[in-house]
Motif scaffolding. Structure first.
Motif, PDB file in Angstrom:
ATOM      1  N   PRO A  50      51.342  50.598  42.063  1.00 25.15           N
ATOM      2  CA  PRO A  50      50.536  49.894  43.067  1.00 25.15           C
ATOM      3  C   PRO A  50      49.035  50.009  42.794  1.00 25.15           C
ATOM      4  N   GLU A  51      48.599  51.174  42.303  1.00 24.55           N
ATOM      5  CA  GLU A  51      47.177  51.354  42.008  1.00 24.55           C
ATOM      6  C   GLU A  51      46.714  50.391  40.915  1.00 24.55           C
ATOM      7  N   LEU A  52      47.533  50.209  39.880  1.00 21.74           N
ATOM      8  CA  LEU A  52      47.177  49.261  38.821  1.00 21.74           C
ATOM      9  C   LEU A  52      47.201  47.820  39.339  1.00 21.74           C
ATOM     10  N   THR A  53      48.130  47.529  40.225  1.00 22.87           N
ATOM     11  CA  THR A  53      48.166  46.199  40.837  1.00 22.87           C
ATOM     12  C   THR A  53      46.891  45.953  41.642  1.00 22.87           C
ATOM     13  N   MET A  54      46.447  46.973  42.384  1.00 19.22           N
ATOM     14  CA  MET A  54      45.207  46.829  43.153  1.00 19.22           C
ATOM     15  C   MET A  54      43.999  46.685  42.233  1.00 19.22           C
ATOM     16  N   LEU A  55      44.029  47.363  41.097  1.00 20.39           N
ATOM     17  CA  LEU A  55      42.965  47.174  40.113  1.00 20.39           C
ATOM     18  C   LEU A  55      42.966  45.733  39.619  1.00 20.39           C
ATOM     19  N   GLY A  56      44.135  45.197  39.322  1.00 21.14           N
ATOM     20  CA  GLY A  56      44.224  43.793  38.914  1.00 21.14           C
ATOM     21  C   GLY A  56      43.702  42.848  39.987  1.00 21.14           C
ATOM     22  N   CYS A  57      44.036  43.117  41.225  1.00 18.28           N
ATOM     23  CA  CYS A  57      43.539  42.289  42.336  1.00 18.28           C
ATOM     24  C   CYS A  57      42.023  42.397  42.458  1.00 18.28           C
ATOM     25  N   THR A  58      41.495  43.581  42.209  1.00 11.84           N
ATOM     26  CA  THR A  58      40.046  43.766  42.261  1.00 11.84           C
ATOM     27  C   THR A  58      39.364  42.984  41.148  1.00 11.84           C
ATOM     28  N   LEU A  59      40.010  42.878  40.005  1.00 11.16           N
ATOM     29  CA  LEU A  59      39.453  42.072  38.919  1.00 11.16           C
ATOM     30  C   LEU A  59      39.453  40.589  39.282  1.00 11.16           C
ATOM     31  N   VAL A  60      40.483  40.146  39.989  1.00 10.43           N
ATOM     32  CA  VAL A  60      40.494  38.761  40.477  1.00 10.43           C
ATOM     33  C   VAL A  60      39.346  38.558  41.469  1.00 10.43           C
ATOM     34  N   LEU A  61      39.146  39.532  42.350  1.00 13.23           N
ATOM     35  CA  LEU A  61      38.022  39.470  43.281  1.00 13.23           C
ATOM     36  C   LEU A  61      36.699  39.387  42.528  1.00 13.23           C
ATOM     37  N   ALA A  62      36.564  40.149  41.450  1.00 10.61           N
ATOM     38  CA  ALA A  62      35.336  40.106  40.646  1.00 10.61           C
ATOM     39  C   ALA A  62      35.121  38.707  40.076  1.00 10.61           C
ATOM     40  N   LEU A  63      36.183  38.079  39.617  1.00 10.05           N
ATOM     41  CA  LEU A  63      36.057  36.710  39.099  1.00 10.05           C
ATOM     42  C   LEU A  63      35.634  35.746  40.201  1.00 10.05           C
ATOM     43  N   VAL A  64      36.218  35.899  41.370  1.00  5.40           N
ATOM     44  CA  VAL A  64      35.823  35.070  42.518  1.00  5.40           C
ATOM     45  C   VAL A  64      34.341  35.276  42.815  1.00  5.40           C
ATOM     46  N   GLN A  65      33.890  36.537  42.721  1.00  6.67           N
ATOM     47  CA  GLN A  65      32.491  36.826  43.018  1.00  6.67           C
ATOM     48  C   GLN A  65      31.542  36.384  41.908  1.00  6.67           C
ATOM     49  N   ILE A  66      32.064  36.065  40.757  1.00 11.03           N
ATOM     50  CA  ILE A  66      31.265  35.428  39.709  1.00 11.03           C
ATOM     51  C   ILE A  66      31.176  33.930  39.987  1.00 11.03           C
ATOM     52  N   LEU A  67      32.299  33.339  40.367  1.00  7.08           N
ATOM     53  CA  LEU A  67      32.361  31.884  40.548  1.00  7.08           C
ATOM     54  C   LEU A  67      31.648  31.398  41.807  1.00  7.08           C
ATOM     55  N   LEU A  68      31.770  32.129  42.905  1.00  4.07           N
ATOM     56  CA  LEU A  68      31.175  31.661  44.167  1.00  4.07           C
ATOM     57  C   LEU A  68      29.662  31.435  44.085  1.00  4.07           C
ATOM     58  N   PRO A  69      28.882  32.415  43.631  1.00  2.00           N
ATOM     59  CA  PRO A  69      27.439  32.152  43.551  1.00  2.00           C
ATOM     60  C   PRO A  69      27.122  31.022  42.570  1.00  2.00           C
ATOM     61  N   ALA A  70      27.905  30.919  41.499  1.00  2.00           N
ATOM     62  CA  ALA A  70      27.679  29.833  40.540  1.00  2.00           C
ATOM     63  C   ALA A  70      27.917  28.478  41.195  1.00  2.00           C
ATOM     64  N   LEU A  71      28.971  28.379  41.987  1.00  2.00           N
ATOM     65  CA  LEU A  71      29.257  27.115  42.677  1.00  2.00           C
ATOM     66  C   LEU A  71      28.168  26.775  43.689  1.00  2.00           C
ATOM     67  N   PHE A  72      27.750  27.766  44.446  1.00  2.00           N
ATOM     68  CA  PHE A  72      26.695  27.526  45.435  1.00  2.00           C
ATOM     69  C   PHE A  72      25.376  27.165  44.757  1.00  2.00           C
ATOM     70  N   ARG A  73      25.090  27.836  43.640  1.00  2.00           N
ATOM     71  CA  ARG A  73      23.840  27.542  42.920  1.00  2.00           C
ATOM     72  C   ARG A  73      23.884  26.132  42.340  1.00  2.00           C
ATOM     73  N   THR A  74      25.030  25.706  41.850  1.00  2.00           N
ATOM     74  CA  THR A  74      25.159  24.347  41.327  1.00  2.00           C
ATOM     75  C   THR A  74      24.944  23.325  42.438  1.00  2.00           C
ATOM     76  N   ARG A  75      25.417  23.630  43.631  1.00  2.00           N
ATOM     77  CA  ARG A  75      25.162  22.732  44.767  1.00  2.00           C
ATOM     78  C   ARG A  75      23.677  22.618  45.051  1.00  2.00           C
ATOM     79  N   GLU A  76      22.943  23.712  44.839  1.00  2.00           N
ATOM     80  CA  GLU A  76      21.506  23.713  45.111  1.00  2.00           C
ATOM     81  C   GLU A  76      20.700  23.001  44.025  1.00  2.00           C
TER      82      GLU A  76
END
Length: 132
Positions: free
Chosen positions: A3-29
């Motif tokens: 489960p700990e490794l699964t949560m690490l994997g989920c955290t990496l997905v969250l990191a990718l989301v947190q890379i994409l979100l500001p990029a998307l918002f900045r592109t809108r601007e």
């Protein structure tokens, strides 16, 4: 996979989301043309939400290496336990909650949620350093 490794994997997905979100918002601007350019000149000022998303991303990236290494040490040394499970769960849950709280500018609660993520990290550290 633990489960700990699964949560690490989920955290990496969250990191990718947190890379994409500001990029998307900045592109809108700035528009797509600016985003795909070399961006040699300064663009328009960063918007409020984009700035918050960028800061939330930076905040995650400050602790993500610590979380990843702690989970991997616990796994490699076979020290996974209830403490590592709850520590990893606290860290991941708090980091997921932190993002919208920061994006919407929620004071105080955001900081408390950050403290919960640090408590999760400390639980992992305790498990790998002191629990046998």
């Amino acid at each position: 996979m633990t489960p700990e490794l699964t949560m690490l994997g989920c955290t990496l997905v969250l990191a990718l989301v947190q890379i994409l979100l500001p990029a998307l918002f900045r592109t809108r601007e700035t528009g797509t043309a600016y985003n795909v350019s070399a961006r040699d000149g300064d663009g328009p000022p960063v918007g409020k939400i984009t700035g918050r998303l960028q800061r939330a991303q930076a905040n995650l990236f400050e602790t993500l290496p610590l979380f990843a290494v702690a989970v991997l040490i616990a796994h490699v040394t076979a020290q996974e336990s209830a403490l590592t499970l709850y520590g990893a769960a606290l860290y991941l849950a708090a980091r997921v909650l932190y993002l919208p709280l920061y994006a919407f500018g929620v004071p105080v609660v955001r900081t408390l949620v950050w403290c919960v993520s640090i408590a999760g990290l400390l639980m992992l550290f305790w498990a790998i350093l002191f629990a046998s």
